[in-house]
Write a protein that holds these residues in place. Sequence first.
Motif, PDB file in Angstrom:
ATOM      1  N   ARG A   1       0.845  -1.261  -0.227  1.00 29.36           N
ATOM      2  CA  ARG A   1      -0.652  -0.018  -0.127  1.00 29.36           C
ATOM      3  C   ARG A   1       0.799   1.696   0.175  1.00 29.36           C
ATOM      4  O   ARG A   1       0.408   2.185  -0.257  1.00 29.36           O
ATOM      5  CB  ARG A   1      -1.090  -0.371   1.433  1.00 29.36           C
ATOM      6  CG  ARG A   1      -1.988  -1.558   1.355  1.00 29.36           C
ATOM      7  CD  ARG A   1      -2.849  -1.480   2.159  1.00 29.36           C
ATOM      8  NE  ARG A   1      -3.682  -0.309   2.560  1.00 29.36           N
ATOM      9  CZ  ARG A   1      -4.205  -0.065   4.242  1.00 29.36           C
ATOM     10  NH1 ARG A   1      -4.174  -0.994   4.640  1.00 29.36           N
ATOM     11  NH2 ARG A   1      -4.844   1.153   4.104  1.00 29.36           N
ATOM     12  N   TYR A   2       2.166   1.295   0.309  1.00 25.37           N
ATOM     13  CA  TYR A   2       3.107   2.217   0.832  1.00 25.37           C
ATOM     14  C   TYR A   2       3.466   2.652  -1.154  1.00 25.37           C
ATOM     15  O   TYR A   2       4.133   1.307  -1.415  1.00 25.37           O
ATOM     16  CB  TYR A   2       4.363   2.056   1.446  1.00 25.37           C
ATOM     17  CG  TYR A   2       3.673   2.319   3.162  1.00 25.37           C
ATOM     18  CD1 TYR A   2       3.105   3.852   3.377  1.00 25.37           C
ATOM     19  CD2 TYR A   2       2.818   0.924   3.411  1.00 25.37           C
ATOM     20  CE1 TYR A   2       1.940   3.577   4.596  1.00 25.37           C
ATOM     21  CE2 TYR A   2       1.791   1.810   4.542  1.00 25.37           C
ATOM     22  CZ  TYR A   2       2.112   3.105   5.509  1.00 25.37           C
ATOM     23  OH  TYR A   2       1.341   3.049   6.233  1.00 25.37           O
ATOM     24  N   PRO A   3       3.941   4.140  -1.275  1.00 28.46           N
ATOM     25  CA  PRO A   3       4.836   4.198  -2.783  1.00 28.46           C
ATOM     26  C   PRO A   3       6.524   3.720  -2.785  1.00 28.46           C
ATOM     27  O   PRO A   3       7.178   3.053  -3.782  1.00 28.46           O
ATOM     28  CB  PRO A   3       4.724   5.459  -3.017  1.00 28.46           C
ATOM     29  CG  PRO A   3       4.441   6.344  -1.513  1.00 28.46           C
ATOM     30  CD  PRO A   3       3.427   4.904  -0.725  1.00 28.46           C
ATOM     31  N   THR A   4       6.657   3.532  -2.017  1.00 26.92           N
ATOM     32  CA  THR A   4       8.227   2.891  -1.165  1.00 26.92           C
ATOM     33  C   THR A   4       8.385   2.011   0.289  1.00 26.92           C
ATOM     34  O   THR A   4       7.475   2.413   0.750  1.00 26.92           O
ATOM     35  CB  THR A   4       9.164   4.001  -1.010  1.00 26.92           C
ATOM     36  OG1 THR A   4       9.184   4.990  -0.093  1.00 26.92           O
ATOM     37  CG2 THR A   4       9.258   4.778  -2.219  1.00 26.92           C
ATOM     38  N   LYS A   5       8.696   1.095   0.239  1.00 28.02           N
ATOM     39  CA  LYS A   5       8.479   0.075   1.286  1.00 28.02           C
ATOM     40  C   LYS A   5       9.337   0.800   2.432  1.00 28.02           C
ATOM     41  O   LYS A   5       8.828   0.450   3.580  1.00 28.02           O
ATOM     42  CB  LYS A   5       9.856  -1.053   0.740  1.00 28.02           C
ATOM     43  CG  LYS A   5       8.931  -2.413  -0.066  1.00 28.02           C
ATOM     44  CD  LYS A   5       9.685  -2.826  -0.724  1.00 28.02           C
ATOM     45  CE  LYS A   5       9.414  -4.380  -1.481  1.00 28.02           C
ATOM     46  NZ  LYS A   5      10.240  -5.042  -1.466  1.00 28.02           N
ATOM     47  N   ARG A   6      10.344   1.183   2.297  1.00 30.20           N
ATOM     48  CA  ARG A   6      10.282   2.231   3.723  1.00 30.20           C
ATOM     49  C   ARG A   6       9.699   2.706   4.152  1.00 30.20           C
ATOM     50  O   ARG A   6       9.146   3.178   5.461  1.00 30.20           O
ATOM     51  CB  ARG A   6      11.910   3.659   3.481  1.00 30.20           C
ATOM     52  CG  ARG A   6      12.331   3.744   4.401  1.00 30.20           C
ATOM     53  CD  ARG A   6      13.577   5.284   3.738  1.00 30.20           C
ATOM     54  NE  ARG A   6      14.622   5.655   4.815  1.00 30.20           N
ATOM     55  CZ  ARG A   6      15.215   5.445   5.249  1.00 30.20           C
ATOM     56  NH1 ARG A   6      16.197   4.391   4.365  1.00 30.20           N
ATOM     57  NH2 ARG A   6      16.038   5.275   5.931  1.00 30.20           N
ATOM     58  N   SER A   7       8.721   3.301   3.635  1.00 25.09           N
ATOM     59  CA  SER A   7       7.139   4.181   4.336  1.00 25.09           C
ATOM     60  C   SER A   7       6.550   3.086   5.273  1.00 25.09           C
ATOM     61  O   SER A   7       5.623   3.432   5.927  1.00 25.09           O
ATOM     62  CB  SER A   7       6.563   4.476   3.065  1.00 25.09           C
ATOM     63  OG  SER A   7       6.839   5.667   2.163  1.00 25.09           O
ATOM     64  N   ALA A   8       7.062   1.596   4.837  1.00 21.88           N
ATOM     65  CA  ALA A   8       5.944   0.539   5.330  1.00 21.88           C
ATOM     66  C   ALA A   8       6.643   0.716   7.324  1.00 21.88           C
ATOM     67  O   ALA A   8       6.335  -0.194   8.095  1.00 21.88           O
ATOM     68  CB  ALA A   8       5.813  -0.529   4.687  1.00 21.88           C
ATOM     69  N   ALA A   9       8.172   1.173   7.358  1.00 25.95           N
ATOM     70  CA  ALA A   9       8.699   1.035   8.471  1.00 25.95           C
ATOM     71  C   ALA A   9       7.947   0.768   9.932  1.00 25.95           C
ATOM     72  O   ALA A   9       8.065  -0.101  10.715  1.00 25.95           O
ATOM     73  CB  ALA A   9      10.615   1.737   8.214  1.00 25.95           C
TER      74      ALA A   9
ATOM     75  N   LEU B   1      11.387  -4.811   4.392  1.00 25.05           N
ATOM     76  CA  LEU B   1      11.739  -3.856   3.418  1.00 25.05           C
ATOM     77  C   LEU B   1      12.830  -3.917   2.698  1.00 25.05           C
ATOM     78  O   LEU B   1      12.800  -2.384   1.875  1.00 25.05           O
ATOM     79  CB  LEU B   1      10.903  -2.913   4.458  1.00 25.05           C
ATOM     80  CG  LEU B   1      10.580  -2.755   5.094  1.00 25.05           C
ATOM     81  CD1 LEU B   1      10.286  -1.693   6.566  1.00 25.05           C
ATOM     82  CD2 LEU B   1       9.010  -2.987   4.518  1.00 25.05           C
TER      83      LEU B   1
ATOM     84  N   ASN C   1      18.585   1.344   9.817  1.00 27.16           N
ATOM     85  CA  ASN C   1      17.415   2.055   9.663  1.00 27.16           C
ATOM     86  C   ASN C   1      15.673   1.967  10.184  1.00 27.16           C
ATOM     87  O   ASN C   1      15.015   2.983  10.316  1.00 27.16           O
ATOM     88  CB  ASN C   1      16.887   1.444   7.935  1.00 27.16           C
ATOM     89  CG  ASN C   1      18.057   2.252   6.428  1.00 27.16           C
ATOM     90  OD1 ASN C   1      18.146   1.346   5.830  1.00 27.16           O
ATOM     91  ND2 ASN C   1      18.774   3.281   6.855  1.00 27.16           N
TER      92      ASN C   1
ATOM     93  N   ILE D   1      14.765   4.081  14.053  1.00 31.65           N
ATOM     94  CA  ILE D   1      13.124   4.631  13.689  1.00 31.65           C
ATOM     95  C   ILE D   1      12.806   4.388  15.710  1.00 31.65           C
ATOM     96  O   ILE D   1      11.870   4.981  16.359  1.00 31.65           O
ATOM     97  CB  ILE D   1      12.143   3.650  13.031  1.00 31.65           C
ATOM     98  CG1 ILE D   1      12.675   4.408  11.234  1.00 31.65           C
ATOM     99  CG2 ILE D   1      10.759   3.724  13.485  1.00 31.65           C
ATOM    100  CD1 ILE D   1      11.750   3.592  10.295  1.00 31.65           C
TER     101      ILE D   1
END
Length: 165
Positions: free
Chosen positions: A17-25, A51, A57, A61
């Motif tokens: 659902r996120y444009p980049t996998k990193r956004s799902a962290a 991710l 990374n 967070i």
Amino acid sequence: MNLKPETTEKIDKLVPRYPTKRSAALPLCHLVQEDQGYLSNEAIEWIAQRLELEPINIQEIVTFYPMLRTEPTGKYHVRVCRTLPCALAGAYQTCHRLEKELNVEVGHTSEDGLVTLEYVECHADCGRAPVVMVGEEEYTDIDPDKAGELAAKMKSGELSDGMPD
């Protein structure tokens, strides 16, 4: 790492659902913590691999957000709100009573592993301050006497840990 099948299913639906996998962290950190109780090094590495990131990374967070834990909590995870409305209504006295009754300092887990006691920021129920969360259950208008009652129920096992089954 062994996650519950429903957690794995949520993660599999969430990541695309996120444009980049990193956004799902951050959402993944919450899901894995909900499943495991805290974020171990193994969990951090698993999230990073899932991710396609480096563990650092995810570690950055985890260390930035105070609601993410790297150590297991006690059976009862007690969080006392200390933002202004709760502080003015007596949250610090409430917390001191919990410390005394449960024999644990704020920010720590009791030696017997029964209770982890923490201060947190707003539970968004300022009109009924002071607010205390035990697991995911909210208790409002908790003055020091009511805190003593909550502590007694925790020690006797009478109080639910407030976590979903």
